[in-house]
Write a protein that holds these residues in place. Structure first.
Motif, short mmCIF file in Angstrom:
data_model
loop_
_atom_site.label_atom_id
_atom_site.label_comp_id
_atom_site.label_asym_id
_atom_site.label_seq_id
_atom_site.Cartn_x
_atom_site.Cartn_y
_atom_site.Cartn_z
N VAL A 103 3.82 -8.74 -2.54
CA VAL A 103 2.73 -8.08 -1.81
C VAL A 103 1.39 -8.73 -2.15
O VAL A 103 0.57 -8.98 -1.27
CB VAL A 103 2.71 -6.57 -2.14
N ALA A 104 1.18 -9.02 -3.42
CA ALA A 104 -0.07 -9.65 -3.83
C ALA A 104 -0.21 -11.03 -3.21
O ALA A 104 -1.29 -11.42 -2.75
CB ALA A 104 -0.15 -9.74 -5.35
N ASP A 105 0.88 -11.79 -3.17
CA ASP A 105 0.84 -13.12 -2.55
C ASP A 105 0.59 -13.03 -1.05
O ASP A 105 -0.11 -13.85 -0.47
CB ASP A 105 2.13 -13.88 -2.82
N LYS A 106 1.18 -12.02 -0.42
CA LYS A 106 1.02 -11.85 1.03
C LYS A 106 -0.42 -11.56 1.40
O LYS A 106 -0.93 -12.04 2.39
CB LYS A 106 1.93 -10.70 1.49
N THR A 107 -1.10 -10.77 0.58
CA THR A 107 -2.48 -10.42 0.88
C THR A 107 -3.45 -11.53 0.47
O THR A 107 -4.57 -11.56 0.95
CB THR A 107 -2.89 -9.12 0.17
N GLN A 109 -2.71 -14.97 0.59
CA GLN A 109 -2.49 -16.27 1.21
C GLN A 109 -3.54 -16.59 2.26
O GLN A 109 -3.83 -15.79 3.13
CB GLN A 109 -1.09 -16.36 1.81
N ASN A 110 -4.13 -17.76 2.14
CA ASN A 110 -5.13 -18.27 3.08
C ASN A 110 -6.26 -17.26 3.34
O ASN A 110 -6.72 -17.14 4.47
CB ASN A 110 -4.47 -18.67 4.40
N GLY A 111 -6.65 -16.52 2.34
CA GLY A 111 -7.73 -15.55 2.51
C GLY A 111 -7.38 -14.43 3.46
O GLY A 111 -8.22 -13.98 4.23
N TYR A 112 -6.14 -13.96 3.45
CA TYR A 112 -5.69 -12.98 4.44
C TYR A 112 -6.51 -11.70 4.34
O TYR A 112 -7.37 -11.43 5.15
CB TYR A 112 -4.19 -12.70 4.27
N ARG A 113 -6.26 -10.86 3.37
CA ARG A 113 -7.07 -9.66 3.13
C ARG A 113 -7.02 -9.37 1.64
O ARG A 113 -6.35 -8.44 1.18
CB ARG A 113 -6.53 -8.45 3.88
N ALA A 114 -7.72 -10.15 0.86
CA ALA A 114 -7.72 -9.97 -0.59
C ALA A 114 -8.32 -8.63 -0.99
O ALA A 114 -8.00 -8.11 -2.06
CB ALA A 114 -8.48 -11.11 -1.26
N ASP A 115 -9.15 -8.04 -0.13
CA ASP A 115 -9.75 -6.74 -0.45
C ASP A 115 -8.71 -5.62 -0.43
O ASP A 115 -8.95 -4.55 -0.99
CB ASP A 115 -10.89 -6.42 0.52
N LEU A 116 -7.56 -5.86 0.18
CA LEU A 116 -6.51 -4.83 0.24
C LEU A 116 -5.42 -5.01 -0.81
O LEU A 116 -4.48 -4.24 -0.86
CB LEU A 116 -5.86 -4.83 1.62
N ARG A 117 -5.55 -6.04 -1.64
CA ARG A 117 -4.49 -6.35 -2.61
C ARG A 117 -4.21 -5.18 -3.55
O ARG A 117 -3.08 -4.76 -3.73
CB ARG A 117 -4.85 -7.59 -3.41
N GLU A 118 -5.26 -4.63 -4.14
CA GLU A 118 -5.09 -3.55 -5.11
C GLU A 118 -4.48 -2.31 -4.45
O GLU A 118 -3.58 -1.68 -5.02
CB GLU A 118 -6.45 -3.20 -5.73
N GLU A 119 -4.93 -1.97 -3.26
CA GLU A 119 -4.39 -0.80 -2.56
C GLU A 119 -2.93 -1.02 -2.16
O GLU A 119 -2.12 -0.10 -2.21
CB GLU A 119 -5.22 -0.48 -1.32
N ALA A 120 -2.59 -2.25 -1.77
CA ALA A 120 -1.21 -2.54 -1.37
C ALA A 120 -0.26 -2.42 -2.55
O ALA A 120 0.83 -1.84 -2.43
CB ALA A 120 -1.13 -3.93 -0.75
N VAL A 121 -0.66 -2.95 -3.69
CA VAL A 121 0.20 -2.87 -4.89
C VAL A 121 0.30 -1.41 -5.34
O VAL A 121 1.38 -0.96 -5.74
CB VAL A 121 -0.35 -3.78 -6.01
N ALA A 122 -0.79 -0.66 -5.25
CA ALA A 122 -0.74 0.76 -5.61
C ALA A 122 0.18 1.53 -4.67
O ALA A 122 0.90 2.44 -5.10
CB ALA A 122 -2.14 1.36 -5.59
N ARG A 123 0.17 1.18 -3.40
CA ARG A 123 1.05 1.84 -2.42
C ARG A 123 2.51 1.53 -2.71
O ARG A 123 3.37 2.42 -2.63
CB ARG A 123 0.66 1.39 -1.02
#
Length: 156
Positions: A103-107, A109-123
């Protein structure tokens, strides 16, 4: 060459923020607004988390067999929304750290949505925690006056 739309993400949000099929309003708690959007990581009604209004979005959901499904939205072809979703499924036996890293790599990659990384891992963490079987805790032994009452009943 694919045709690009002339509608910005901000315009889509401004038009649909007061009425859309994902909006949930509650009178309790000061009139809170929530979202049922599957690409909304925190279920909060705001432009940052609105998956339908952003060309790049991430969604995390649990699967029936106990796994995790991570969905991302491709920004490349906005005119064909049915083809814009990429789903990666992690099975129930996949390691939690492997899912976090995916999930962290997906968010990232290529500046996709790094601002959502923490929320995605928490989810992902919350989904995995909810899928665990509850441990059966034994009943606590009575103490003090209740223990004496139970002992007296047992002697009778």
């Amino acid at each position: 060459m694919a045709a690009q739309t002339n509608v910005s993400n901000d315009l889509v949000w401004q038009i649909t923020r007061n009425q859309n099929c994902f909006l949930v309003r509650r009178n309790t708690g000061g009139g809170s607004q929530f979202s049922r959007d599957p690409l909304n990581l925190v279920n909060k009604h705001s432009f940052k988390y609105a998956g339908y209004a952003n060309t790049k979005a991430v969604g995390v959901q649990g699967t029936e067999n106990g796994g995790v499904s991570v969905t991302t939205k491709k920004p490349s072809n906005p005119n064909q929304p049915g083809k814009n979703f990429v789903t990666v499924n992690y099975g129930p036996n996949a390691g939690t750290r492997k899912v976090y890293k995916g999930v962290a790599d997906k968010t990232a990659q290529n500046g996709y949505r790094a601002d959502l990384r923490e929320e995605a891992v928490a989810r992902v963490s919350a989904v995995r925690r909810s899928q665990k079987a509850k441990k059966d805790t034994p009943a606590q032994k009575p103490r003090g006056a209740k223990a004496r009452q139970a002992a007296e009943k047992a002697q009778e």
